[in-house]
Enzyme design. Structure first.
Site, PDB file in Angstrom:
ATOM      1  N   CYS B  74      50.491  34.839 -22.639  1.00  0.00           N
ATOM      2  CA  CYS B  74      49.882  36.156 -22.424  1.00  0.00           C
ATOM      3  C   CYS B  74      49.935  36.512 -20.940  1.00  0.00           C
ATOM      4  O   CYS B  74      49.435  35.763 -20.089  1.00  0.00           O
ATOM      5  CB  CYS B  74      48.437  36.107 -22.903  1.00  0.00           C
ATOM      6  SG  CYS B  74      47.499  37.592 -22.559  1.00  0.00           S
ATOM      7  N   GLU B 155      57.414  46.994 -32.226  1.00  0.00           N
ATOM      8  CA  GLU B 155      56.695  46.600 -33.446  1.00  0.00           C
ATOM      9  C   GLU B 155      57.178  47.393 -34.656  1.00  0.00           C
ATOM     10  O   GLU B 155      57.122  46.909 -35.788  1.00  0.00           O
ATOM     11  CB  GLU B 155      55.179  46.719 -33.232  1.00  0.00           C
ATOM     12  CG  GLU B 155      54.720  45.709 -32.181  1.00  0.00           C
ATOM     13  CD  GLU B 155      53.218  45.483 -32.119  1.00  0.00           C
ATOM     14  OE1 GLU B 155      52.464  46.327 -32.639  1.00  0.00           O
ATOM     15  OE2 GLU B 155      52.810  44.452 -31.530  1.00  0.00           O
ATOM     16  N   HIS B 189      56.827  41.619 -25.424  1.00  0.00           N
ATOM     17  CA  HIS B 189      57.630  42.337 -26.423  1.00  0.00           C
ATOM     18  C   HIS B 189      59.001  42.772 -25.895  1.00  0.00           C
ATOM     19  O   HIS B 189      59.914  43.004 -26.677  1.00  0.00           O
ATOM     20  CB  HIS B 189      56.896  43.615 -26.876  1.00  0.00           C
ATOM     21  CG  HIS B 189      55.794  43.376 -27.860  1.00  0.00           C
ATOM     22  ND1 HIS B 189      54.692  42.613 -27.575  1.00  0.00           N
ATOM     23  CD2 HIS B 189      55.625  43.812 -29.141  1.00  0.00           C
ATOM     24  CE1 HIS B 189      53.880  42.603 -28.630  1.00  0.00           C
ATOM     25  NE2 HIS B 189      54.430  43.318 -29.590  1.00  0.00           N
TER      26      HIS B 189
END
Lengths: 274, 274
Positions: B74, B155, B189
């Site tokens: 993260c 996504e 991402h």
């Protein structure tokens, strides 16, 4: 030889600079010696005995320069001369074939692996044999395609040219039809075509032999406690000494294209007397 | 903990799977435990105190599972909680920021480095500060651009969609105008957009934080003599155990997109009680 000794890289010509680029990426704190046997390029058309002799001469040259590791950037030499090189080397030797073969088997999901290279590399079956010698190789399907125009197109600098695209579509069509999901770039010039290849074959994993040889080099040096320490000058490019065996026509331009930055002029050496 | 212990990876959600993919590439013989704190994603909008608390809970969970290394996938946690994580960890901890910051300075040739990320990451200045703390950082020019639509587009799976291309052209235009030659992908991402980004900005070096964190992990484990041995089953995907903290809607589909192969269902765990 010790931690601050350089890493030696040799190739039959200048294509090995793409391997050097990967080595610099994974081993940015190291010094390098690059030897391009440009007087005798390409090795691909010669007999195994001659390739072994040339490779041993390159090896001796690098060992005399005090290298701590030798990376054989030439696919042909990696294929037929690795044992001969190791027999005269007191430092570890990393070739192109095995790290890429292992990476390809690991990367494939559908078991369909493509191999692209020069006519000589494909005819030598070096990557196919490299894969066939590995565990689980009986479960994968190999398809090899020679792409002879890729090297001249890369040397012309036509990395995204419409002609190159058309050539690539033609060469890659058997791999696309076969739904190959992993392709080994069996030639040091091909990584420069990656932006185009990725565009044409979305979702395919391209195996850059130089990248995997570099990871193997990192691992080998770390295990032997031979990695050099972190530099405090991050902007400075690694110290690289270039040697060639013939007048380096367009070396500087080609090096710029392969490495992405301007290099010093190479020194011409005679290694056949070693 | 020993050579065959797993590597622990945690992220606020599922984006860290792109980091896991890189880890598998460089450390194919290792076992992994992946923890996605999906109940509390995203961390980016929370206070540093809360992020530190959540990160410590993730860390404790992984340590109890016996990991030999922790990778903080993260970006937000890497940015504000690394010291807190290290203070309670008896195993090495690798974050996203420093390996990428070093790689960016090393990669640039013209000294112009771009940073792209979510609004929260860009506002946090984590990568800018990471770079500014390094040697030679006074000689580089940084330009940061928030790209908030990239995460939802990834996504949605629109990796090469005309809309995504249009969005990317808009976001990247300041970096193109500035002739930035190196861009840090400051969000887990973004590596999925690399084929598109490479196409739009030929010749630019994109720094995948997960890749560089993986190389740092390889180096760290090799130096500590904690690498596991070579597996004889090359086709087998690494053993990975997935944990999430909330019902994993579409986890399997997303994992397939991020990792390239089908994974097992994740186990739901409550880590706030640790």
């Amino acid at each position: 030889m010790n931690k601050v000794s350089p890493i030696g890289v040799f190739d039959s010509g200048i294509g090995g600079l793409s391997v050097l680029k990967q080595l610099m990426r994974f081993l940015p704190n190291e010094k390098f010696i690059y030897l391009g046997d440009t007087a005798r390029v390409p090795y691909g058309n010669r007999t195994p005995e001659i390739i072994r002799q040339y490779s041993k001469e390159c090896t001796k040259f690098l060992i005399e320069k005090g290298v701590k590791l030798i990376v054989v950037a030439c696919n042909t030499a990696s294929s037929v001369a690795l044992d001969a090189i190791r027999s005269i080397s007191d430092v570890p030797v990393i070739g192109m074939i095995q790290p890429a073969a292992i990476a390809a088997i690991r990367a494939t999901n559908n078991g369909k692996i493509g191999i692209i290279g020069t006519r000589a590399t494909i005819a030598s079956k070096s990557y196919s044999n490299g894969i066939l010698g590995l565990p689980d190789s009986n479960k994968v399907e190999l398809i090899s395609v020679a792409c002879p125009l890729f090297v001249p197109l890369v040397e012309e600098g036509w990395l995204r040219h419409a002609v190159t695209r058309q050539v690539a579509v033609e060469y890659l069509s058997p791999l696309i039809e076969n739904k190959t999901d992993t392709i080994i770039l069996g030639c040091t010039h091909y990584p420069l075509l990656l932006p185009l290849l990725n565009e044409l074959m979305l979702g395919v994993t391209f195996i850059d032999s130089g990248e995997h040889a570099s990871v193997a080099s990192l691992r080998q040096l770390a295990e032997l406690d031979l990695l050099s320490g972190e530099s405090t000058e991050l902007l400075k490019k690694p110290e690289i000494k270039f040697y060639v065996t013939d007048v380096p026509t367009q070396f500087i331009d080609t090096a710029l294209r392969f490495l992405g930055f301007a290099t010093e002029h190479p020194e011409i050496v005679d290694i056949s007397s070693i």
